[in-house]
Design an enzyme around this catalytic site. Structure first.
Site, PDB file in Angstrom:
ATOM      1  N   THR A 403      59.645  -6.187 -14.185  1.00 55.15           N
ATOM      2  CA  THR A 403      59.887  -4.881 -14.788  1.00 55.15           C
ATOM      3  C   THR A 403      58.377  -4.454 -15.341  1.00 55.15           C
ATOM      4  OG1 THR A 403      62.156  -5.201 -15.302  1.00 55.15           O
ATOM      5  CG2 THR A 403      61.100  -3.832 -16.649  1.00 55.15           C
ATOM      6  N   ASN A 423      64.724  -4.013 -11.329  1.00 52.45           N
ATOM      7  CA  ASN A 423      65.350  -5.525 -12.004  1.00 52.45           C
ATOM      8  C   ASN A 423      64.288  -6.447 -11.321  1.00 52.45           C
ATOM      9  OD1 ASN A 423      66.896  -6.895 -13.335  1.00 52.45           O
ATOM     10  ND2 ASN A 423      68.342  -7.412 -11.292  1.00 52.45           N
ATOM     11  N   SER A 474      71.658  -3.554 -20.193  1.00 54.89           N
ATOM     12  CA  SER A 474      70.029  -3.801 -20.140  1.00 54.89           C
ATOM     13  C   SER A 474      69.477  -4.767 -21.327  1.00 54.89           C
ATOM     14  CB  SER A 474      69.514  -2.442 -19.910  1.00 54.89           C
ATOM     15  OG  SER A 474      67.992  -2.764 -19.975  1.00 54.89           O
ATOM     16  N   SER A 475      68.681  -5.106 -21.071  1.00 56.21           N
ATOM     17  CA  SER A 475      67.760  -5.844 -22.308  1.00 56.21           C
ATOM     18  C   SER A 475      66.563  -4.885 -22.512  1.00 56.21           C
ATOM     19  CB  SER A 475      67.245  -7.335 -21.881  1.00 56.21           C
ATOM     20  OG  SER A 475      68.443  -7.803 -21.505  1.00 56.21           O
TER      21      SER A 475
HETATM   22  O1  DON Z   1      67.774  -3.883 -17.512  1.00 51.99           O
HETATM   23  C1  DON Z   1      67.324  -4.920 -17.728  1.00 51.99           C
HETATM   24  O2  DON Z   1      67.579  -5.861 -18.421  1.00 51.99           O
HETATM   25  C2  DON Z   1      66.489  -5.689 -16.529  1.00 51.99           C
HETATM   26  N1  DON Z   1      67.114  -5.002 -15.192  1.00 51.99           N
HETATM   27  C3  DON Z   1      65.096  -6.015 -16.644  1.00 51.99           C
HETATM   28  C4  DON Z   1      64.513  -6.654 -15.450  1.00 51.99           C
HETATM   29  C5  DON Z   1      63.192  -7.170 -15.863  1.00 51.99           C
HETATM   30  O3  DON Z   1      62.884  -7.250 -17.028  1.00 51.99           O
HETATM   31  C6  DON Z   1      62.553  -8.025 -14.968  1.00 51.99           C
HETATM   32  N2  DON Z   1      61.422  -8.573 -15.241  1.00 51.99           N
HETATM   33  N3  DON Z   1      60.747  -8.821 -15.901  1.00 51.99           N
END
Ligand code: DON
Length: 603
Positions: A403, A423, A474-475
């Site tokens: 991300t 993602n 989401s995180s």
């Molecule tokens: O929204 C979320 O929590 C995830 N789709 C975030 C993905 C992510 O942070 C991938 N990597 N580092």
């Protein structure tokens, strides 16, 4: 928490990000801490002893009296700085940076993903924009029931793209310069190309199996059948044309007409269910920012459908009860124990109760009731880990990441903290033929199958089930920190899936609550706990064996992983200068606007 003088700043902008150094093996932490020469090999100048170990090397940083942008690539940061130089505000710069990341950081920068933006305008108003993708109207509980239904690669993984709609809405409400001006640097980078960095070349090779399945991705990433190599120039004429259309017509260029049709065709060809109507109907939403206080600091972040604001609020409230002054000291096993115990409890709630607040009833008031959080904090045993199985919840597994987070701040108090994602790395792995961009695999953030962990090992509840039109939980945790007078103190965020909230919070604790210089706070070792799997994640080689042994003695299973998060952050110093810092775990860089840069500071 180890502190060091506030004048101990990182290297000037442009310093390469030194990689992990084997010196680390002998770095000692906390009470065992020895003076540690934390400078990376690529720097020049005297090697000052440093009390904060920096396992991945030194954070590339800049200190300036002008505006500053930090993002995952130097080109994208410069794109933002270019907008500041042209008289743009923080939102103009953030839009330019985000679009440039779609060109120069295809692993995660995107046009067809989604994200969250938290902003502060110069009059102190706070904003939170939700441009999270949504499930297609035809999606539901049975979408991933069939054996082989894939929520990570190919068409079914794709949630309704949202990024360009979100950037456009942020710009419509808060931008200053024309939209097309914000798109100009990205168009230039796509048309003229940029030099492929080693990090991108490595990730293409690592993901070759997935990328080679799709003709658009083969063409872009494997010209002549060979993976793009570091040092080659990547020119993207299809993407340049798409961006030109976006510059002319705004988000409708992607959400209606021929490019929308190309997206739907690609999704359908690869097994998905997205429709033109899904694309045309997507809307970003302004939400009230989540706010938590800790020792006089106001932490402003993203509310649902991000779990970030919830987790930050819960963890900080527990720490306020469980920790004494100066705690948690993240340079000691005892401090890490305290932090991960609070995280364990907060994530148990997250995984069980949270989902899209517009689709399910989330008992937020009950979960975040001060008395309940105080009781959670009081239940932390300082001498012993609490087994997750003794807290209510479910099962889980391992993680991967990609991300990207960007930050912008200006000397007059404007700030943008923006996390955007496809993602997984390279999203669903399919570049839309003719349009030149990757699609997301955000459907995997739903609880796609009961009892099955997602990409980040999260096993989530009914509240986050696939529902038509719902936003997956989401995180992502874009954050701002204000001091007790409401003055901007910190702008921060990170990728890292489920580890994002704990990563962001560790940097906030170090830099804002305990006054460590920002580059040190960004570079310092990080830890994570998410309730299940019941383990503390520790970055490999980042702490000495004695530190891990102390965590084990407290009853924790310790799981090493390569790294946790890639933070980009800006700090406002008491004298008004801005410090932009990129994470040495990645290859991001800060860029300062031209006006009035302060002299480069010694590390
Ligand atoms: O929204 C979320 O929590 C995830 N789709 C975030 C993905 C992510 O942070 C991938 N990597 N580092």
């Amino acid at each position: 928490m180890s502190r060091s003088g506030r004048d101990g700043r990182g290297p000037a902008v442009g310093s390469p990000a030194p990689r992990r150094s084997s010196r680390l093996a002998c770095a000692l932490f906390g009470g065992l801490l020895l003076a540690f020469a934390g400078k990376g090999p690529a720097e020049s100048g005297p090697q000052a002893p440093h009390p904060v170990p920096r396992p991945f090397g030194v954070s590339p940083s800049v200190t300036t009296r002008s505006g500053v942008v930090v993002s995952a690539t130097a080109e994208a940061s410069r794109a933002g700085a270019e907008l500041l130089d042209a008289g743009g505000n923080a939102v103009d710069a953030a839009v330019a940076t985000a679009l440039a990341l779609a060109v120069t950081y295809p692993q995660a920068g995107n046009l067809a993903g989604g994200g969250f933006l938290v902003a502060r305008s110069r009059d102190g108003s706070l904003f939170a924009l939700d441009f999270r993708e949504t499930a297609p109207a035809a999606a539901g509980r049975t979408t991933f029931a069939a054996p082989g239904a894939d929520s990570l690669t190919g068409g079914l993984a794709v949630a309704v793209p949202a990024t360009v709609r979100g950037l456009e809405e942020a710009h419509r409400r808060l931008g200053r310069l024309p939209w097309a001006r914000c798109a100009a640097p990205a168009i230039r980078l796509a048309r003229d190309g940029f030099v492929v960095p080693g990090g991108l070349a490595q990730e293409i090779v690592a993901e070759r199996k997935r990328l080679l399945r799709f003709p658009g991705s083969r063409r872009l990433f494997f010209p002549g059948g060979k993976p793009l190599a570091a040092g080659e120039r990547l020119v993207q004429p299809d993407l340049a044309r798409t961006l030109e259309a976006v510059a002319r017509k705004g988000s409708d260029a992607l959400h209606r007409g021929p490019i929308a049709q190309a997206i739907v065709d690609d999704v359908r060809r690869t097994g998905g269910i997205l429709t033109l109507l899904d694309l045309a109907s997507y809307r970003p939403l302004w939400r009230a920012p989540a706010e938590a206080t800790f020792r006089g600091l106001d932490v402003v972040t993203m509310p649902l459908p991000s779990s970030g604001g919830f987790l930050v609020t819960s963890i900080l409230a527990q720490l306020a009860v469980a920790g004494g002054a100066g705690e948690p000291d993240l340079d000691t096993p005892e401090g890490v124990h305290l932090f991960v115990e609070a995280a364990r409890r907060a994530y148990a709630d997250r995984n069980e109760w949270l989902g899209d607040p517009d689709c399910v009833a989330v008992p937020l008031a009950r979960l975040l009731a001060p008395a309940r959080l105080a009781a959670l904090g009081a239940s932390i045993d300082r001498a012993r880990a609490t087994p997750s199985a003794s807290l209510p919840s479910v099962e889980a597994r391992a993680e991967r990441e990609e991300t990207t987070h960007l930050v912008v701040a200006t000397p007059d108090g404007e700030a943008v903290s923006l996390t955007t994602t496809l993602n997984g790395v390279f999203g669903n792995a399919s570049v839309v033929p003719g349009a030149g961009f990757l699609l997301n695999d955000e459907m995997d953030d739903f609880a796609t199958r009961p009892g099955v962990p997602n990409l980040f090992g999260l096993v989530q509840g009914e509240a986050n089930a696939v529902r038509p039109g719902a936003r997956p939980l989401s995180s992502m945790t874009p954050a701002l920190v204000l001091d007790r007078r409401g003055k901007l103190r910190l702008v921060v965020g990170s990728p890292g899936g489920s580890t994002i909230p704990t990563t962001v919070l560790q940097v906030i604790l170090r830099a804002a609550a305990f006054d460590q210089p920002l580059p040190d706070a960004v570079a310092a070792a990080r830890f994570h706990h998410q309730h299940l799997p019941d383990q503390v994640s520790v970055e490999r080689g980042a702490v000495p064996p004695a530190f891990e042994a102390a965590l084990r003695a407290l009853g924790h299973a310790v799981q090493e992983r390569e790294s946790i998060g890639r933070v980009h952050a800006i700090e406002v110093l008491p004298d008004g200068r801005l410090v932009g810092a990129a994470d040495p775990r990645g290859y991001g860089a800060p860029a300062a606007a031209r006006a009035a840069s302060a002299p480069r500071s010694a590390p």
